[in-house]
Motif scaffolding. Sequence first.
Motif, PDB file in Angstrom:
ATOM      1  N   SER A 107       8.129 116.020   4.453  1.00  0.00           N
ATOM      2  CA  SER A 107       9.206 115.028   4.421  1.00  0.00           C
ATOM      3  C   SER A 107       9.463 114.414   5.793  1.00  0.00           C
ATOM      4  N   THR A 108       8.990 115.074   6.858  1.00  0.00           N
ATOM      5  CA  THR A 108       9.170 114.507   8.196  1.00  0.00           C
ATOM      6  C   THR A 108       8.246 113.315   8.428  1.00  0.00           C
ATOM      7  N   VAL A 109       7.170 113.232   7.660  1.00  0.00           N
ATOM      8  CA  VAL A 109       6.206 112.138   7.803  1.00  0.00           C
ATOM      9  C   VAL A 109       6.612 111.005   6.871  1.00  0.00           C
ATOM     10  N   ALA A 110       6.436 109.767   7.344  1.00  0.00           N
ATOM     11  CA  ALA A 110       6.736 108.605   6.501  1.00  0.00           C
ATOM     12  C   ALA A 110       5.844 108.629   5.269  1.00  0.00           C
ATOM     13  N   ALA A 111       6.425 108.316   4.123  1.00  0.00           N
ATOM     14  CA  ALA A 111       5.700 108.393   2.847  1.00  0.00           C
ATOM     15  C   ALA A 111       4.498 107.455   2.831  1.00  0.00           C
ATOM     16  N   GLN A 112       4.636 106.268   3.434  1.00  0.00           N
ATOM     17  CA  GLN A 112       3.535 105.316   3.439  1.00  0.00           C
ATOM     18  C   GLN A 112       2.350 105.833   4.255  1.00  0.00           C
ATOM     19  N   VAL A 113       2.613 106.602   5.283  1.00  0.00           N
ATOM     20  CA  VAL A 113       1.534 107.165   6.109  1.00  0.00           C
ATOM     21  C   VAL A 113       0.719 108.156   5.278  1.00  0.00           C
ATOM     22  N   LEU A 114       1.393 109.000   4.501  1.00  0.00           N
ATOM     23  CA  LEU A 114       0.682 109.948   3.654  1.00  0.00           C
ATOM     24  C   LEU A 114      -0.078 109.239   2.537  1.00  0.00           C
ATOM     25  N   SER A 129      -6.163 109.441  13.501  1.00  0.00           N
ATOM     26  CA  SER A 129      -5.382 108.218  13.346  1.00  0.00           C
ATOM     27  C   SER A 129      -4.559 108.250  12.064  1.00  0.00           C
ATOM     28  N   PHE A 130      -3.515 107.453  12.074  1.00  0.00           N
ATOM     29  CA  PHE A 130      -2.722 107.221  10.873  1.00  0.00           C
ATOM     30  C   PHE A 130      -2.208 105.790  10.903  1.00  0.00           C
ATOM     31  N   VAL A 131      -1.836 105.288   9.716  1.00  0.00           N
ATOM     32  CA  VAL A 131      -1.523 103.864   9.560  1.00  0.00           C
ATOM     33  C   VAL A 131      -0.117 103.677   9.011  1.00  0.00           C
ATOM     34  N   PHE A 132       0.597 102.717   9.598  1.00  0.00           N
ATOM     35  CA  PHE A 132       1.844 102.216   9.021  1.00  0.00           C
ATOM     36  C   PHE A 132       1.484 100.892   8.346  1.00  0.00           C
ATOM     37  N   PRO A 133       1.382 100.854   7.004  1.00  0.00           N
ATOM     38  CA  PRO A 133       0.886  99.641   6.346  1.00  0.00           C
ATOM     39  C   PRO A 133       1.867  98.475   6.343  1.00  0.00           C
ATOM     40  N   LEU A 134       3.145  98.750   6.474  1.00  0.00           N
ATOM     41  CA  LEU A 134       4.141  97.686   6.465  1.00  0.00           C
ATOM     42  C   LEU A 134       5.111  97.885   7.620  1.00  0.00           C
ATOM     43  N   LEU A 135       5.257  96.866   8.441  1.00  0.00           N
ATOM     44  CA  LEU A 135       6.255  96.888   9.509  1.00  0.00           C
ATOM     45  C   LEU A 135       7.283  95.814   9.209  1.00  0.00           C
ATOM     46  N   LYS A 136       8.522  96.113   9.484  1.00  0.00           N
ATOM     47  CA  LYS A 136       9.587  95.154   9.235  1.00  0.00           C
ATOM     48  C   LYS A 136       9.626  94.132  10.362  1.00  0.00           C
ATOM     49  N   GLY A 137      10.334  93.030  10.111  1.00  0.00           N
ATOM     50  CA  GLY A 137      10.483  91.996  11.128  1.00  0.00           C
ATOM     51  C   GLY A 137      11.177  92.538  12.367  1.00  0.00           C
ATOM     52  N   ASN A 138      10.917  91.934  13.489  1.00  0.00           N
ATOM     53  CA  ASN A 138      11.467  92.345  14.787  1.00  0.00           C
ATOM     54  C   ASN A 138      11.076  93.769  15.152  1.00  0.00           C
ATOM     55  N   SER A 139       9.880  94.162  14.793  1.00  0.00           N
ATOM     56  CA  SER A 139       9.435  95.512  15.136  1.00  0.00           C
ATOM     57  C   SER A 139       8.853  95.578  16.538  1.00  0.00           C
ATOM     58  N   ILE A 140       8.630  94.439  17.173  1.00  0.00           N
ATOM     59  CA  ILE A 140       8.126  94.406  18.550  1.00  0.00           C
ATOM     60  C   ILE A 140       9.107  93.622  19.405  1.00  0.00           C
ATOM     61  N   GLN A 141       9.599  94.291  20.463  1.00  0.00           N
ATOM     62  CA  GLN A 141      10.517  93.650  21.399  1.00  0.00           C
ATOM     63  C   GLN A 141      10.263  94.178  22.793  1.00  0.00           C
ATOM     64  N   LYS A 142       9.979  93.275  23.722  1.00  0.00           N
ATOM     65  CA  LYS A 142       9.860  93.612  25.149  1.00  0.00           C
ATOM     66  C   LYS A 142       9.034  94.869  25.412  1.00  0.00           C
ATOM     67  N   ARG A 157       7.886  97.112  23.482  1.00  0.00           N
ATOM     68  CA  ARG A 157       8.215  98.284  22.669  1.00  0.00           C
ATOM     69  C   ARG A 157       7.922  97.947  21.214  1.00  0.00           C
ATOM     70  N   ILE A 158       7.542  98.973  20.462  1.00  0.00           N
ATOM     71  CA  ILE A 158       7.306  98.809  19.034  1.00  0.00           C
ATOM     72  C   ILE A 158       8.153  99.828  18.291  1.00  0.00           C
ATOM     73  N   LYS A 159       8.773  99.387  17.219  1.00  0.00           N
ATOM     74  CA  LYS A 159       9.601 100.281  16.416  1.00  0.00           C
ATOM     75  C   LYS A 159       8.787 100.784  15.235  1.00  0.00           C
ATOM     76  N   LEU A 160       8.524 102.093  15.228  1.00  0.00           N
ATOM     77  CA  LEU A 160       7.757 102.725  14.163  1.00  0.00           C
ATOM     78  C   LEU A 160       8.719 103.473  13.241  1.00  0.00           C
ATOM     79  N   PRO A 161       8.527 103.379  11.922  1.00  0.00           N
ATOM     80  CA  PRO A 161       9.422 104.068  10.989  1.00  0.00           C
ATOM     81  C   PRO A 161       9.447 105.579  11.234  1.00  0.00           C
ATOM     82  N   LYS A 162      10.621 106.162  11.210  1.00  0.00           N
ATOM     83  CA  LYS A 162      10.903 107.588  11.390  1.00  0.00           C
ATOM     84  C   LYS A 162      10.584 108.110  12.798  1.00  0.00           C
ATOM     85  N   ILE A 163      10.096 107.249  13.678  1.00  0.00           N
ATOM     86  CA  ILE A 163       9.807 107.673  15.054  1.00  0.00           C
ATOM     87  C   ILE A 163      10.732 106.963  16.026  1.00  0.00           C
ATOM     88  N   GLY A 164      10.926 105.677  15.801  1.00  0.00           N
ATOM     89  CA  GLY A 164      11.794 104.905  16.674  1.00  0.00           C
ATOM     90  C   GLY A 164      10.977 104.028  17.617  1.00  0.00           C
TER      91      GLY A 164
END
Length: 189
Positions: A87-94, A126-139, A141-148
């Motif tokens: 459950s600590t891993v994002a479901a999409q990654v699994l 390696s592992f994949v995040f298949p969907l990233l939400k808008g504004n996931s990259i700023q200055k 930095r990248i916002k990864l689900p469940k990691i920050g």
Amino acid sequence: MFHLTYEFKLKPTRAQIGIFEDWLEQCRRVYNYALCERKDWIKSRSCRINACSLHSEYIIPADTPRPTYFNQSERLTQVKKKYPELSTVAAQVLQQTLKRLEKAFVAMWELKHGFPRFKKLGKMRSFVFPLLKGNSIQKRRIKLPKIGWVKFHQSREIPDSGVVKQAHIIKRASGWYVLLIVQWNVDVP
């Protein structure tokens, strides 16, 4: 549709490196379990009718459907209740890990590649995040689900007209990298 891949070196903190390595291990376990399930199903269907094996016999009911990506991803939610560390891993990654196994089986049947192998400790890189939400990259930095937010070395600019669709996190000898797949809605002649 037009896709480009941008590769950048990540600068994760020690806590984030620990999370990445834990996720790689959980993905390896899911991959190996799903492969074992498929291998057992195939072996249960490949025994001869007129003779039994003296060594071992795989007994799986005849009406059990063949394990596929869809069957196994449905059961993933039930397995998460039994193993809370998943459950600590994002479901999409699994789910992407199960898709990787499905591609290996398709390559085996259609392209005559060998039977998929079990992954040893440390072999999943390696592992994949298949969907990233808008504004996931700023200055830088990248916002990864469940990691920050994770910092990365941005060696070149990503055009604003493109949309970041996927993030592929890779462990290499020189460090951690992110592959960003950027999509443009442009028709290429």
